[in-house]
Design an enzyme around this catalytic site. Sequence first.
Site, short mmCIF file in Angstrom:
data_model
loop_
_atom_site.label_atom_id
_atom_site.label_comp_id
_atom_site.label_asym_id
_atom_site.label_seq_id
_atom_site.Cartn_x
_atom_site.Cartn_y
_atom_site.Cartn_z
N SER A 42 0.82 -1.39 0.06
CA SER A 42 -0.02 -0.14 0.02
C SER A 42 0.91 1.29 0.06
CB SER A 42 -0.85 -0.23 1.13
OG SER A 42 -1.70 1.00 1.28
N ASP B 171 -1.05 1.45 -3.82
CA ASP B 171 -1.70 0.44 -4.40
C ASP B 171 -3.09 0.91 -4.95
OD1 ASP B 171 -3.12 0.72 -2.07
OD2 ASP B 171 -3.50 -1.40 -1.91
N ASP C 204 -5.66 2.34 -3.58
CA ASP C 204 -7.22 2.40 -2.84
C ASP C 204 -7.34 3.47 -1.94
OD1 ASP C 204 -5.36 1.74 -0.68
OD2 ASP C 204 -6.15 -0.01 -0.09
#
Length: 453
Positions: free
Chosen positions: A105, A246, A248
């Site tokens: 992430s 990533d 999100d």
Amino acid sequence: MSQSESKHYFGTDGIRGRVGTLPITPEFVLKLGWAAGRVFSSSGQGLLLIGKDTRVSGYMFESALESGLAAAGVDVALLGPMPTPAIAYLTRTFKAQAGIVISASHNPYYDNGIKFFSENGEKLDDAIELAIEHELKQTMTVVDSMQIGKVTRIEDAAGRYIEFCKSCFPGSYNLKGLKVVLDCANGATYHIAPNVYRELGAEVFEIGTEPDGFNINENNGSTSTDLLVETVIDNQADLGIALDGDGDRVIMVDDRGEVVDGDELLLIIASSRKQEDRLSGGVVGTMMSNFGLEQALERESIPFIRAAVGDRYVLTELIRNHWQLGGESSGHILCLDLTSTGDGIISSLQVVAGMIKSGKSLHDLKHGMEKYPQHMVNVRCKGDVPKTASLEEIPRIGEAVASTKQALDGRGRVLLRPSGTEPVVRVMVEGENLSQVRELANELASVIAESVG
């Protein structure tokens, strides 16, 4: 002991750590692939998807995972570099048994991690994670050669996901005349987000779209917006969008270079949906959501509840209440009517749609919320970190918390949050006056340090 407490490797967001240190080693990830394959193949030979972000170690772990899965008799389809929410979406559309994400992430390149999505594009149940951990304790074997899994590559994965993102934007709107700066953090959205916005008609300025395996999240993306602010101002853009490694999470910047965080974005989306009469229920935030968000939603008669910190807990509350919209200050926003997990690109499109519908700039829309100053102090503990309830049962601490709340006079919050990763209690005070907030937080932290530090 709860299921969550009995897990050894899986945390709230998969398995994550420093590359080369257990469990983020090729040997462990090979065994993890085999263990997962054993669990998923128990219901018949199916298909698992693997996607990754742009970290250099992703190649190594992709190979290890596919080998382990094939050894367990599972077919694998490789997606290449793809945002985490894209892997969730493609897992659903390919009717795969599961999707696997290789990513850490917003962490630096030297970290990595593995997380799984179910066939519905949702995080795995505790029971499945426990089953995988059980298989990890077994001796690794290989199925008969006739049953070894095959590995293929999905060449049009990016194009499929770009079309899906565009479908989440109202068909009657277009972005012609809108100048957008996109910061993709040199991560998994580098070849996705610019195409989505260009194909919708925007003029796009790119930063963070030249990954080299090492520069992911390096002085850019949603955790470092200085470059985005500078680029928005230099190009006189209408807005800037910062995604994390990533894809999100999303943080935005208005045309004046002011940062718009996840709480403000959540309010903009909720308000727009309320006006269109398509807000199902209310909004879920977390214990760290700004008090100003709670007040702004209350003014609009939108129900609001707080979950524990972490998108997993936000999702749990949304499902429990049959609501669709929730998120965190970090920019991890869930729009369950559109997709099953946090998606930075899709969340940003909902904000832009709200701008077009209202005819207002992002700067004007964000002023629907008055952010309260927050101050946090970390108090290191001598031994095990007490739970919040246990802390407040200590007389001196309970009295100090009550005194702090009294000083805020109902116009702020006090939060004691034990860390899940280190022996630290995070002391957060939030209120209208920054100097008062700092003073109260430091005083409360001193009392806690004397008691457990």
